[in-house]
Design an enzyme around this catalytic site. Structure first.
Site, PDB file in Angstrom:
ATOM      1  N   ASP B  96       0.857  -1.182   0.000  1.00 21.89           N
ATOM      2  CA  ASP B  96       0.000   0.000   0.000  1.00 21.89           C
ATOM      3  C   ASP B  96       0.898   1.238   0.000  1.00 21.89           C
ATOM      4  O   ASP B  96       2.123   1.136   0.073  1.00 21.89           O
ATOM      5  CB  ASP B  96      -0.979  -0.031   1.179  1.00 21.89           C
ATOM      6  CG  ASP B  96      -0.282  -0.019   2.522  1.00 21.89           C
ATOM      7  OD1 ASP B  96       0.977   0.038   2.561  1.00 21.89           O
ATOM      8  OD2 ASP B  96      -0.973  -0.061   3.547  1.00 21.89           O
ATOM      9  N   SER B  97       0.285   2.410  -0.077  1.00 15.70           N
ATOM     10  CA  SER B  97       1.078   3.637  -0.215  1.00 15.70           C
ATOM     11  C   SER B  97       1.598   4.148   1.119  1.00 15.70           C
ATOM     12  O   SER B  97       2.477   4.998   1.174  1.00 15.70           O
ATOM     13  CB  SER B  97       0.208   4.726  -0.842  1.00 15.70           C
ATOM     14  OG  SER B  97      -0.797   5.120   0.090  1.00 15.70           O
ATOM     15  N   ASP B 269      -7.928  -7.660  -0.192  1.00 17.37           N
ATOM     16  CA  ASP B 269      -7.038  -7.904   0.947  1.00 17.37           C
ATOM     17  C   ASP B 269      -7.834  -7.540   2.184  1.00 17.37           C
ATOM     18  O   ASP B 269      -8.728  -6.670   2.131  1.00 17.37           O
ATOM     19  CB  ASP B 269      -5.788  -7.025   0.897  1.00 17.37           C
ATOM     20  CG  ASP B 269      -6.069  -5.626   1.412  1.00 17.37           C
ATOM     21  OD1 ASP B 269      -6.651  -4.829   0.647  1.00 17.37           O
ATOM     22  OD2 ASP B 269      -5.762  -5.329   2.582  1.00 17.37           O
ATOM     23  N   CYS B 307     -13.568 -28.453   5.343  1.00 13.89           N
ATOM     24  CA  CYS B 307     -12.270 -27.858   4.994  1.00 13.89           C
ATOM     25  C   CYS B 307     -11.190 -28.930   4.944  1.00 13.89           C
ATOM     26  O   CYS B 307     -11.205 -29.886   5.720  1.00 13.89           O
ATOM     27  CB  CYS B 307     -11.921 -26.798   6.030  1.00 13.89           C
ATOM     28  SG  CYS B 307     -10.292 -26.057   5.800  1.00 13.89           S
ATOM     29  N   CYS B 309      -7.820 -28.129   5.107  1.00 13.62           N
ATOM     30  CA  CYS B 309      -6.548 -27.536   5.525  1.00 13.62           C
ATOM     31  C   CYS B 309      -5.863 -28.431   6.561  1.00 13.62           C
ATOM     32  O   CYS B 309      -6.482 -29.319   7.145  1.00 13.62           O
ATOM     33  CB  CYS B 309      -6.767 -26.141   6.086  1.00 13.62           C
ATOM     34  SG  CYS B 309      -7.313 -26.101   7.803  1.00 13.62           S
ATOM     35  N   CYS B 312      -7.715 -28.562   9.977  1.00 10.86           N
ATOM     36  CA  CYS B 312      -8.941 -29.369  10.004  1.00 10.86           C
ATOM     37  C   CYS B 312      -8.660 -30.840   9.739  1.00 10.86           C
ATOM     38  O   CYS B 312      -9.403 -31.709  10.186  1.00 10.86           O
ATOM     39  CB  CYS B 312      -9.948 -28.809   9.005  1.00 10.86           C
ATOM     40  SG  CYS B 312     -10.550 -27.175   9.498  1.00 10.86           S
ATOM     41  N   HIS B 338      -6.088 -22.119   9.140  1.00 11.02           N
ATOM     42  CA  HIS B 338      -7.415 -22.502   8.658  1.00 11.02           C
ATOM     43  C   HIS B 338      -8.103 -21.343   7.936  1.00 11.02           C
ATOM     44  O   HIS B 338      -8.632 -21.505   6.834  1.00 11.02           O
ATOM     45  CB  HIS B 338      -8.321 -22.991   9.791  1.00 11.02           C
ATOM     46  CG  HIS B 338      -9.755 -22.979   9.364  1.00 11.02           C
ATOM     47  ND1 HIS B 338     -10.287 -23.942   8.533  1.00 11.02           N
ATOM     48  CD2 HIS B 338     -10.744 -22.064   9.544  1.00 11.02           C
ATOM     49  CE1 HIS B 338     -11.526 -23.638   8.249  1.00 11.02           C
ATOM     50  NE2 HIS B 338     -11.846 -22.497   8.850  1.00 11.02           N
TER      51      HIS B 338
END
Lengths: 381, 381
Positions: B96-97, B269, B307, B309, B312, B338
């Site tokens: 970001d700036s 984001d 899920c 992942c 999980c 997760h």
């Protein structure tokens, strides 16, 4: 050779002076000794996944009975497959008896010949720890190795207090061993005696004669001068039972481990590599380094150039320092990973040196190198 | 098609209503869109290793210029290979700036038409952020995508303030684009306008006509009613440049993402999945769950049964709750893992649904399911 509990065995493969290289087998793991057991106090090695702990070479870890008994509760842990099922640790587990932490953490402790009454440091609830209760709780936690309940007198306690603690520990050990045993769970006895060599040796004889799967030394590294511990280990270690695993509880620094291995100790546990990591201290082949120091702020080199762990393979000291200065939990995580890898590598190398009959000189030069290059001492000096 | 900066391209592969599936290419990554960018504020996605972040499917992450400029310093980061070299992130990076965080974190801010003067929240040192300085610092940080400096008026600001901020943002955008560009670094413009549709559309025309590699919507999710954001996105999203990536900054919940994707947004984001994880909140295909609640204390099921992942796949809700109750940092780590996996899977599934022209009905049923099964709402209701 087989140990008293079915499924347990211990075999010394090589002797190099008093140092020994062996294989300790439990129902869940084959553990090459000398071995370091990372501490997973609350059913977690702080900051790390079970896979990461296993990748350091660890095949047995320690969990603390006191903590898990109080939270989340031993019965709950049992319903989830014991500590190893709860935390998904794929190898062996040792639990302490809970006694040591009752003394260091609990409130309103009163000890009598039958056991200890205390209040939880979490919610003030009253608990009663006896030799039988210590075994019952550890059976629920489902460790491979349960420790008998002992009394560990404070460092520097008068001889009479140490003698009384030994007597009590002996009675409690007998009671612990008489308690119903959990299937597949071995039991280690504990030798006390403070810094009194005669008391240590006589208690060693008592405990060594019992039907235990291993013999531990308790009450070391509780404030006594480190050289005194080394002298005692030199006298005691070689006289411990040759055919059972020998465990030095709560010790220690890399130098402590090498000194103890030289005197025939097989197993260690200590919070030092994990706790110090969370404070920014790396333990390396070149001694200690404090990664919070400004000297590392622009350092492209890894935490330890001699280390092959994932932290040292990828990240610079500058980045690790940045993480600590920025309170990023990846910092403690990366250093914990490194420190446990270093402890694993130290034990692996010790085994290799014992196998090639080169342990003593390697250990001396390693200890000297770590002392000479220690950055923490240099920064203080 | 190619974008203004060499090495950058964007190709829409499928349209499904206003939703689009595309490929955004930067010098360091090929990013399938819609995509979520995990936030690595201080050159670290909190608690996770770069490999773990990449395993969630992320091919671009965000780092915050304000934080890294102040600590460890942009020049230092540049000496270590930029943010991606410093933190060993193997894919693309957006910065970001710095402007947004100057307004939310810095002390003694004064803004004028040329830039912003402020004091560091860390040590009080004075800094000056101008469009040119924002580009210089981001060039040192070495991101694939640099954001132009904008002025984001506070939520609910009077129309006149929003108009002034738009004017300033337009001038600053032109100045940012005129500043020397770093090799291999693209630039996105930012559309402001608060909740005023006419201002948004006219500023979109202005920014869209500039030589930018992508167009972002700033100043959403700053306190306005969420339905108002959805209405504005429905009117604005489809009118954004068709041939450039469209980025909705700082948004949002899983529902927000699906609504925005339906209106043609490509990139997101947000700190929500990582921050909420550290507070014990899991985001799942069945809405939110607070893993600190007692209801999970003996629950053998995974955080999200739908899920795949690592959290999980291995661990129970009971164990994750225990970690949070015991202040074990493995808890935040496992939930962060997760939540980012869920965000990655949500975007992957959205792309799949767009490709099969089934996005709208899938998104509606997913949003409804998450709302109906949300445990946090249930606990409050």
């Amino acid at each position: 050779m087989t140990l008293p509990t079915p499924g347990f065995s211990f075999r010394v493969e090589t002797l190099d002076g008093s140092a020994r290289c062996g294989v300790f087998t439990t129902p869940r793991a084959v553990i090459e000794t000398p071995a370091f057991m990372p501490v997973g106090t609350q059913a977690a090695v702080k900051a790390l996944s079970p896979e990461e702990v296993a990748a350091t070479g660890a095949r047995i870890i320690l969990a603390n009975t006191y903590h898990l008994w109080l939270r989340p509760g031993a019965e709950l842990v049992a319903r989830h497959g014991g500590v190893v099922g709860f935390m998904k640790w794929p190898h062996a587990l040792l639990t302490d008896s809970g006694g040591y932490q009752v003394f260091s953490l609990a409130k309103h402790r009163t000890i009598d010949d039958d056991g200890i009454t205390f209040r939880s440091h979490l919610d003030g609830d009253e608990y009663r720890l006896t030799p039988e209760e210590a075994m019952r709780v550890q059976a629920l936690l489902g460790s491979d190795v349960a420790m008998v309940l002992d009394e560990c007198p404070p460092g520097g306690a008068p001889r009479a207090d140490v003698e009384r603690a030994i007597k009590r520990t002996t009675v409690w050990t007998t009671r612990s061993l008489a308690a119903p045993s959990a299937e597949g769970q071995g039991r280690f006895g504990i030798v006390q005696g403070g810094t009194h060599l005669d008391l240590r040796l006589s208690h060693l004889q008592t405990v060594g004669a019992l039907d235990v799967d291993g013999v531990a030394l308790g009450g070391f590294s509780v404030g006594e001068p480190i050289e005194q511990m080394y002298e005692l280990l030199a006298a005691i270690g070689p006289r411990m039972p040759a055919d059972k695993p020998r465990y030095l509880m709560g010790v220690g620094t890399p130098t402590d481990l090498l000194r103890a291995v030289g005197n025939g100790i097989d197993l260690f546990d200590c919070v030092l590599p994990t706790r110090n990591a969370r404070n920014g201290q790396a333990l390396t082949w070149s001694g200690r380094a404090n990664l919070r120091q400004a000297r590392h702020s622009d350092d492209h080199s890894p935490v330890d150039p001699m280390c092959e762990c994932p932290t040292c393979a990828a990240f610079s000291r500058a980045y690790v320092r940045h993480l600590f200065k920025s309170d990023e939990m990846l910092g403690p995580r990366l250093l914990t990973l490194h420190n446990l890898h270093f402890y694993g590598a130290l034990m692996r190398k010790a085994r290799e040196m014992i196998r090639t009959q080169a342990f003593a000189s390697w250990a001396e030069s390693t200890i000297q190198r770590m002392r000479e290059l220690d950055e923490v001492t240099a920064a203080e000096g």
